[in-house]
Design a protein around this motif. Structure first.
Motif: not given
Length: 1019
Positions: A759, A762, A765-770, A796
């Motif tokens: 993530a 890039g 699709p997952v947000d790195p913070a999530e 992040v």
């Protein structure tokens, strides 16, 4: 099946391209066994090379029988004999043509060999310097008696491709070197391709040797492919030519080896469209030896990957395999079939006894044909083995019933005389002597397992269990044999890393033992099931099996084995301090019982080494290994070897560590200890990461990933492969590895780190913070810190990372400080961040790093709690322990790795640069680049870019750096002046200096330069 993709030869292609790019004449000699892909490599190389203004002369031997000058005749076939510097009659002889142009095996006058050889060299030289009509890059396909483009070919003809450069047809069309004009086409070397040198006639071999001697003056790049000289049609002449080629001053030798496990898996995946199971890859490798040709033939014949290991051979494959024997004497075929029926490997004495008479000439011929190989590692006298198991299958299938009966009868009698139970089982089964074969299979399987041959033991177990007893055996015989076979099958399956099969045999063993009401065997079966379930990631099942074994009780020896198993389980599930008293009690019980001393010593030695008594623990492990070798206990050998590596490797330097690791892997291979091969390889991966050797770390991961039978290690290797791919910059591979790991549906901290890393790059699709938030409470502190570093890399915010990582280690604190622009704080953290040790750390540092946990010993460090969906506590415990074994750093390596140390130096260099301490920043950037010398990828690129920028803009003052930071924030001159408390005129002077020093054409370019080189704090 569509054309097989070109796999696994990227390194050889790159070396060929490098030689050609230098535009220097030379020799490239490509060797390999039949079917290894030599011709495919040449075709791919010619297709990818930039061959502008270069002539390529490509020829090969006849497909049916060699004739003089075959290679040159194939080049000249269809080529107009105009302007060549030899008489027409001699040219016809070299081209194997008569005066009227029809093919002839020996045309023209007979001349002295030296005269003919000089003429042949002159013809090649003329072809290179005076290209015929076809344009550059075109292909002319011809036969010895036809022109370009002929559709039909006669028997014995050979297609040829003649590539030519575009030149003016007349001499006036180019510059005349005699007049001082340059002729680049003449100066550029051509390419001479000699395929299958082993099939050439003596005259062609002499020509190739002469071309090698004069390659510098042609000029030309000589590209030659060949099998080993002993397989050549004219072996002595081929050997002399290969010596001439290999002894040249500018020769590049390339050996095309059989496919590795990774390459085999990639080819299977390319054909079937999905990643093959490890068992399918292992079966394909065992059956084909990794030979690309035979693997491709099987892929074309079978519908599923599972068929590759055991499905009957297609008829056309059988025909191809036995074709070399078509023109051989009958004795050679008879000996080959007898050897196939005897099994693999084949002992000389047994083969002589079965065949009778003098079979030495036939054996020598089979060796020359490459069908049999001498394997001195299998027996002091040098056993014979088939090049590929496929070949043995094909030859055995071709034996007629009478021949089979004769061979098996003679071999059975000799097996009885020699006491060879494994051979007796096979031959008695073939003769229908079921009871004898079944009993011999049980004894032979146990002997094979003790001898380090778990796969052979499993084959014998399968043979014994498949035999149905005759109507009237003694009632107790068959159950007793079945119990013995099941017990050996469970142990052999475990040792060989085939845990699913081991579980089946162990359950069968348990049922038989309970039916006989044998307490010791029942307890042993429960303990075997416990070990298997541990490797399958079933911690609850592991614990239940141990509890049931304890409830059964048994003799003193059985109770001692139970204590050892309990201590080993504590070492895995808890920590060394808890396991130590249990291990001491286990060893005392084993000594009283006089059994199981080696296994108990391994557990105690490991616990001692982890609780501070390192030297004593290592000594006990070494003694336990020696005892296990004497007692032929493969499980204890494997545990001792693995644990020695686990406790010693982090303390050793790079060279000494690799020596220990290589010795351990050799022992594992010697005894077939697949059950610990993956875990030991993981330790080698961590050592490679500590040493900053990305290529070796990847090679080790991929040596196990396609064939790893341990489902937990399989997931971990998959995650490691993805993380290492990200390090190198191969984001698509990392995404595929994440998808494969997710498909396994096993909870693993390394997989969660990989998800954060992908993530962050890039490409997911997952947000790195999530993704980072998902790691909290499910990963160990070490892996959580690694995930946080990737999250920072993905942008992040610092506040988000600090929220999720409660107690960040010093290195992460430093990275957070740099990312937040707290540069003085980052510089102050530098000593603590670099105090974690490197590859050359002192023993005390390495010991403290272990922290007394069961890191690397098959503990919950690498045993997640089965499939997802288990209890939350179990999943959390599994995640923590997963990280304990993984460590931190790239790909789950040790926190003291050079790549992580380089990251610290790179970050500090950014901070020092922003503080105006350019000299110190440069030194840290240089250190980072040096540490990453063998770690190509984004880390190395970032460090090099920073170093370049520091060298380019290293004379920026502290005030100029402040102004540059303001420009990067988008401030106007007025805003900069207000922010820094200086006049607008002073700001203008600073901006002018910045544009000059950075080479920027505008304020915007200067701001972009600052952001690109991270010379402004994040705002």
């Amino acid at each position: 099946m569509p054309t097989a993709p070109f796999i696994g030869r990227a390194a050889q292609l790159a070396e060929i391209a490098e030689v050609w790019a230098a535009r220097r004449p030379g020799i490239i000699l490509i060797t390999g066994e039949a079917g290894s892909g030599k011709s495919r490599l040449v075709a791919e190389a010619l297709d990818r090379l930039d061959r502008a203004a270069a002539t390529v002369l490509r020829g090969a031997a006849r497909s049916l029988g060699a004739a003089p000058h075959d290679w040159l005749a194939s080049v000249l076939s269809g080529h107009p004999a105009v302007g060549l510097p030899v008489e027409e009659s001699l040219l016809n002889r070299l081209a194997q043509r008569t005066a009227d142009g029809t093919p002839a095996a020996a045309a023209g006058p007979r001349l002295a060999p030296a005269t003919t050889l000089r003429a042949a060299v002159d013809v090649v030289r003329a072809l290179l310097r005076a290209a015929p009509a076809p344009t550059a890059g075109t292909v002319a396909t011809a036969t010895p008696g036809g022109g370009p483009g002929d559709e039909a070919t006669e028997s014995g003809s050979h297609p040829v491709r003649l590539f030519t450069r575009s030149r003016a047809a007349e001499p006036d069309g180019g510059a005349d070197p005699a007049r001082g004009g340059a002729d680049p086409a003449r100066d550029a070397p051509g390419i001479i391709v000699v395929e299958d040198l082993h099939d050439l006639d003596p005259a062609s071999l002499a020509l190739v040797a002469e071309l090698a001697a004069v390659a510098e003056t042609l000029p030309a790049l000589l590209l030659v492919t060949s099998r080993p000289p002993q397989e050549a049609v004219f072996a002595p002449a081929a050997a002399r030519t290969l010596r001439r080629l290999g002894g040249g001053p500018s020769v590049l030798r390339l050996h095309v080896a059989p496919f590795t496990a990774r390459e085999t898996a990639e080819l299977i995946e390319a054909v079937y469209g999905s990643a093959p199971a490890p068992e399918a890859v292992r079966g394909a490798l065992r059956r084909t030896g990794g030979n690309p040709f035979w693997l491709t033939e099987l892929l074309a014949a079978y519908d599923t990957a599972e068929d590759l290991s055991a499905a009957p051979l297609p008829a056309h494959v059988v025909g191809l395999l036995v074709e070399p024997l078509a023109d051989e004497p009958a004795l050679v075929g008879r000996v080959a079939r007898a050897a196939a029926l005897l099994g693999d490997p084949v002992e000389h004495d047994v083969l002589f006894h079965v065949c009778g008479g003098d079979v030495e000439p036939a054996l020598r011929r089979l060796l020359d044909l490459g069908m049999l190989l001498i394997a001195p590692d299998l027996a002091p006298a040098g056993s014979l083995r088939f090049r590929h198991p496929l070949l043995r299958e094909a030859l055995a299938a071709g034996a007629v019933p009478r021949e089979r009966t004769r061979v098996h009868t003679l071999a059975r009698g000799l097996a009885v005389e020699l006491g060879d139970d494994a051979a007796l089982a096979r031959h008695a089964a073939a003769l229908g002597r079921t009871a004898e074969a079944r009993a011999a299979a049980a004894r032979g399987a146990a002997a094979s397992l003790a001898g380090g041959l778990p796969e052979a033991a499993l084959d014998l177990v399968a043979l014994g269990l498949s035999l149905q007893p005759r109507p009237a055996p003694a009632p107790e015989d068959v159950p007793g044999q079945r119990r013995a076979l099941a017990a050996v099958g469970a142990a052999a399956g475990f040792v060989g890393g085939r845990f699913g099969l081991a579980a089946e045999h162990a359950a069968d063993w348990l049922n038989e033992a309970q039916r006989r009401d044998d307490a010791d065997e029942t307890a042993d079966a429960h303990r075997q099931l416990a070990a298997v379930r541990w490797c399958l990631g079933d911690q609850d099942g592991h614990r239940r099996s141990l509890d049931r074994a304890a409830a059964v009780g048994g003799s003193a020896a059985s109770l001692a084995r139970q204590r050892t198993a309990e201590a080993e389980s504590a070492l895995r599930l808890e920590d060394a301090a808890t396991a130590l008293p249990l291990a001491e009690a286990a060893l005392a019980a084993a000594q009283r019982a006089g059994a199981g001393i080696g296994s108990a010593s391994v557990t105690l030695g490991t616990a001692l080494a982890l609780t501070g008594a390192f030297e004593r623990g290592v000594a006990m492990l070494r003694a336990a290994r020696q005892l296990a070798v004497r007692e032929q206990d493969p499980v204890t050998i494997g545990r001792a070897v693995h644990n020695l590596v686990a406790i010693s490797l982090p303390r050793l330097g790079e060279v000494t560590g690799w020596r220990l690791f290589d010795e351990a892997m050799a022992t594992i291979a010697r005894y077939g200890l697949e059950f610990c091969a993956g875990r030991t390889t993981s330790l080698g991966v961590a050592h490679a990461v500590r040493a900053g050797d990305l290529a070796r770390a990847e090679a080790l991961v991929w040596s196990r990933l396609p064939i790893e039978g341990d489902p937990v290690e399989l997931v971990r290797f998959t995650a490691r492969a993805g993380l290492l791919a990200l390090e190198r910059g191969d984001d698509p591979l990392a995404v595929r590895m994440l998808a494969r790991a997710d498909a396994e549906d096993r909870d693993s901290g390394l997989v969660r780190v990989l998800r954060v890393a992908v993530a962050a790059r890039g490409v997911h699709p997952v947000d790195p913070a999530e993704a980072l938030r998902d790691c909290v409470g499910r990963c160990s502190p070490a892996l959580l810190a690694e995930a946080a570093r990737w999250a920072l890399h993905g942008g992040v915010p610092v506040a988000v990372v600090e929220e999720h990582v409660a107690e960040p280690p010093p290195r992460l604190l430093l990275l957070l400080a740099v990312a937040a622009g707290r540069d003085p704080e980052a510089v102050a953290l530098l000593p603590a961040a670099l105090g974690l040790g490197t590859i050359d750390a002192a023993p005390g540092v390495a010991a403290s790093r272990h922290g007394g946990t069961a890191q690397g010993f098959g503990g919950t460090a690498d045993r997640p709690a089965g499939r997802r969906g288990g209890s939350r506590a179990a999943r959390r415990r599994a995640g923590y322990e997963d990280g304990a074994r993984a460590g931190t750093g790239p790909a789950g390596g040790d926190s003291g790795g050079r790549a992580e140390e380089a990251a610290v130096h790179t970050a500090v260099a950014h901070a020092l640069s922003r503080l105006g301490r350019a000299g110190e920043a440069r030194r840290h950037a240089e250190r980072a680049v040096a540490l990453l010398a063998h770690w190509p990828g984004w880390r190395h690129a970032e460090a090099e870019t920073l170093l370049h920028s520091l060298r380019a803009g290293g004379d920026l003052t502290a005030r100029e750096l402040e102004v540059l930071g303001c420009l990067a924030a988008g401030m106007t001159n007025q805003q900069v002046a207000s922010s820094l408390g200086i006049s607008i005129r002073t700001v203008t002077v600073h901006v002018s200096n910045l544009l000059r020093k950075t080479g920027a054409a505008s304020r915007t370019e200067a701001a972009l330069w600052a952001v690109r080189h991270r010379l402004a704090p994040g705002r």
